[in-house]
Scaffold this active site. Structure first.
Site, short mmCIF file in Angstrom:
data_model
loop_
_atom_site.label_atom_id
_atom_site.label_comp_id
_atom_site.label_asym_id
_atom_site.label_seq_id
_atom_site.Cartn_x
_atom_site.Cartn_y
_atom_site.Cartn_z
N SER A 108 -10.97 -2.41 5.88
CA SER A 108 -9.62 -1.87 5.71
C SER A 108 -9.18 -1.18 6.99
CB SER A 108 -9.64 -0.87 4.56
OG SER A 108 -8.44 -0.14 4.51
N SER A 109 -7.90 -0.84 7.05
CA SER A 109 -7.37 0.02 8.12
C SER A 109 -6.88 1.34 7.54
CB SER A 109 -6.19 -0.65 8.81
OG SER A 109 -6.61 -1.86 9.38
N GLY A 143 -0.95 -1.89 6.72
CA GLY A 143 -1.93 -2.85 7.21
C GLY A 143 -2.61 -2.32 8.46
N THR A 200 0.86 -1.18 0.00
CA THR A 200 0.00 0.00 0.00
C THR A 200 0.89 1.23 0.00
OG1 THR A 200 -1.66 -1.24 1.24
CG2 THR A 200 -1.85 1.13 1.36
N ASP A 235 -8.42 -9.46 3.13
CA ASP A 235 -8.73 -8.59 4.29
C ASP A 235 -10.05 -8.98 4.94
OD1 ASP A 235 -6.43 -7.16 4.26
OD2 ASP A 235 -7.30 -5.25 3.66
N1 GLU Z 1 -5.08 -4.06 2.83
C1 GLU Z 1 -4.81 -3.19 3.93
C2 GLU Z 1 -5.99 -2.31 4.22
O1 GLU Z 1 -6.76 -2.06 3.37
C3 GLU Z 1 -3.63 -2.31 3.69
C4 GLU Z 1 -2.39 -3.08 3.55
C5 GLU Z 1 -1.16 -2.25 3.69
O2 GLU Z 1 -1.21 -1.15 4.23
O3 GLU Z 1 -0.11 -2.67 3.23
O4 GLU Z 1 -6.14 -1.84 5.31
#
Ligand code: GLU
Length: 667
Positions: A530-531, A558, A466, A506
């Site tokens: 998501s975070s 993440g 990300t 996720d």
């Molecule tokens: N898939 C995660 C999310 O949507 C983000 C992953 C990342 O930050 O590398 O929260």
């Protein structure tokens, strides 16, 4: 300016002013301060917009390849030393890649809006940082319109196909109850219907100033001419080689003919990506969601066998052309909370980021955080205090407990009480704050008590691929966008020059636990929790209303995104750090386990012997924390608006020393 090069770099007490002085010198030089004879007409000052002005050698064009060019590929390091805040008056772009920052800045220079720059940046990121984001992924974005004082949030999150069942990620079928092959992530099951392109299309229709196609030029040119593989991309190719081997298109692009990895600095051109961008530029986003591109995406998701370099079965995903054609980006209500003299706004569900950051801050408002500032403030934000880390991580234990139990796609599963307003209610958060002891860690927290809560199980899943972009344009409009393919290189499937996401991992792979159904279970056409937490902080007016913009920030990472963003906001709002210091500051926090993490890549942490010799580690252990000193790969991109005397405003930018980012702007 002297180069500060050791870990014991002396505190630079006023870095903004030091930098302003350098900028002033450069400006004077550019204006003819060197003393040429003045017989002829004054030659125009060289245009330094969108060039870096922070090197001792003067202005350098990003991508020029001359020594000092920040776009020259270097081995990726854990933490870049000596990064300083960058100040500009007019507009600014911060991304995790120099070429992407340059594309965004050049778009603003050409008269584009923050929305235009966001499109241009994404098209370049998908090429130069494909491990993190791209056309095959999803994104969340906040947009602030400075003219109308309106804030909107955009949801471009990937979606489960209509054919997904609640066992989609864990079973091949109802009759074959074994894991998808070769595993959920690398199978077609992890791939959600991509949302980034539709979201950018919606954003551009709302807020673009330049024609849509104008924002594709930089991406098309770089894909055609080629770019040098950066340190982090080189590392990602090495780390993911075994998985990339299954996909012949990925093999052809990322590997050499003998199947060795293409190395750092190798020039990579991507004609397939250039062609895809050209199609999107000319025919719009619809050309992504129907027609030949959509057909190729669907065929890739449905593929049932890997290529010859690593043969084996692949469990197909259920995505169809109808899923692609039906995908919609959504405008959502931003989640805002008053925090001290600011209003902090973030992304609501299906991201948990905005709520968890708001809860963390709302709990911390009950403590005198300014009294627990870091000590020995340096370019890297100093050394966090024991009580500062204790309070923030305890607040996060409480916030993550609620998140893991309640937060998911609210189009499918409602939040307790009256929704967002109940979970970030100040009275509720005061009650949660009363659970924090000053002398002892709570270890783990349980979710709070709010009326009408469903009996739900809990899930805490998430990965790492990300990137975050912060932009302020000449009119003061702001874009913060966190954009993702989920884990590094997504599902390892390369289609028409871009990678497909693995965002559906996720979701919770199991639909329920002993306490009931899991809010974040797979359901058809649902978006995984998501975070991601793109965040805009506003000053609060005396009458309590939302005032002008104070800062723009966000990060990958993440589930730890929530911690990275909270740290940066607290760094600026409570501790008075500048944009670079707050961005660089040691990462710390907890995702509701007994473990409190301290970012071991940071120069101000002594990590030898598991941190035994470090005073911060010792202090936290004395309070009952289990301390981890593992490296934490944040990628924070921050812009802070600093008001000077007489109403002047400058933009101060910070890029994360843990990635390859760059700040560019213009005066
Ligand atoms: N898939 C995660 C999310 O949507 C983000 C992953 C990342 O930050 O590398 O929260």
């Amino acid at each position: 300016m002297r180069n500060l090069s050791s870990r014991q770099a002396p505190a630079l007490a006023r870095p903004i002013h030091a930098l302003s002085a350098l900028a002033l010198l450069l400006t004077l030089a550019a204006c003819g301060g060197g003393g040429s004879d003045s017989a002829g007409p004054a030659s125009p000052a060289p245009d330094t917009a969108c060039q870096t002005t922070t090197t001792a050698g003067g202005t350098i064009t990003v991508g020029s390849g001359v020594p000092g060019d920040p776009a020259l590929p270097e081995p990726s390091s854990g933490f870049r030393l000596n990064m300083k805040p960058v100040t500009h008056a007019k507009y600014m772009v911060v991304t995790a890649n120099p070429l992407a920052t340059k594309a965004g800045c050049d778009t603003l220079k050409a008269g584009g809006s923050a929305a235009d720059a966001a499109v241009a940046v994404q098209m370049v990121l998908g090429l130069v940082e494909p491990q993190s984001s791209g056309l095959g992924g999803g994104a969340f974005l906040l947009h602030y319109n400075a003219t109308t004082n309106t804030l909107q949030s955009y949801d471009g999150r990937e979606m489960a196909p209509a054919g997904a069942t609640e066992d989609y990620l864990r079973f091949i079928s109802a009759t074959q109850q074994t894991a998808p092959l070769p595993n959920a992530r690398a199978s077609g099951r992890s791939i959600g219907t991509p949302g980034a392109v539709r979201m950018l299309d919606m954003l551009h229709k709302d807020h673009g100033k330049l024609p849509w196609a104008a924002n594709f030029g930089a991406g098309i040119q770089l894909a055609t001419d080629g770019f040098a593989i950066s340190g982090r991309l080189a590392d990602a190719i090495v780390a993911n080689r075994a998985n990339l081997l299954r996909d012949p298109d990925a093999v052809a692009y990322f590997l050499n003919a003998d199947l060795t990895v293409k190395a750092l600095g190798t020039k990579l051109s991507n004609p397939a990506y250039a062609a895809t961008l050209t199609t999107l530029a000319n025919s719009g986003a619809d050309a992504f969601y129907s027609g030949a591109i959509a057909a190729d995406i669907v065929a890739e998701i449905q593929r049932d066998a890997a290529g010859p370099a690593a043969p084996g079965a692949l469990t197909p995903g259920a995505t169809t052309l109808a899923d692609m054609a039906g995908y919609q980006a959504k405008k959502r209500e931003p989640v805002c909370i008053d925090y001290r003299n600011t209003v902090v706004c973030g992304m609501g569900p299906p991201s948990s980021g905005g709520i968890a950051v708001a809860q963390t801050l709302g709990i911390l408002e009950n403590f005198y955080m300014a009294g627990y500032a870091p000590s020995a403030i340096d370019l890297y934000g100093g050394k966090p205090s024991i009580m500062g880390v204790h309070l923030v991580s305890e607040a996060q234990r409480l916030a993550y407990a609620d998140r893991n139990a309640w937060v998911a796609d609210t189009d499918f599963v409602p939040l307790p009480g009256n929704g967002v307003s109940s979970v970030i209610d100040k009275g509720y958060l005061r009650a949660r704050a009363s659970l924090i002891r000053l002398d002892r860690s709570m270890g783990t927290a349980t979710a709070g008590n709010i009326a009408n809560k469903l009996p739900l199980g809990s899930s805490a899943t998430e990965g790492n691929g990300t990137t975050h972009v912060s932009i302020i344009d000449a009119q003061g409009n702001v874009v913060v966008m966190t954009t993702t393919v989920e884990s590094s290189m997504g599902a390892f499937r390369f289609v028409r020059g871009f990678l497909l996401n693995n965002q559906l991992t996720d979701f919770s792979p199991t639909p329920s636990d002993a306490n009931g159904p899991i809010a974040n279970r797979v359901q058809p056409l649902k978006r995984p929790r998501s975070s991601m937490a793109p965040t805009i902080v506003f000053n609060r007016n005396a009458n309590g209303t939302r005032g002008d913009v104070l800062m723009a920030t966000g990060s990958p990472g993440g589930a730890a995104i929530i911690q990275f963003v909270a740290k940066t906001v607290i760094g600026v709002v409570d501790w008075g750090l500048d944009a670079q210091q707050a961005t660089a500051m040691m990462n710390f926090g907890s995702a509701n386990s007994v473990t409190t993490g301290l970012g071991g890549e940071h120069p101000n942490l002594v990590v030898a012997n598991n941190g035994d010799g470090d005073t911060l580690v010792q202090g936290l252990r004395a309070l009952g924390h289990t301390v981890s000193v593992g490296a934490q790969s944040s990628g924070v991109s921050t812009i802070v608006r600093v008001k000077g005397t007489g109403g002047s405003v400058s933009l101060v930018g910070g890029a994360d020393p843990r990635r390859e980012g760059l700040v560019l702007g213009a005066n």
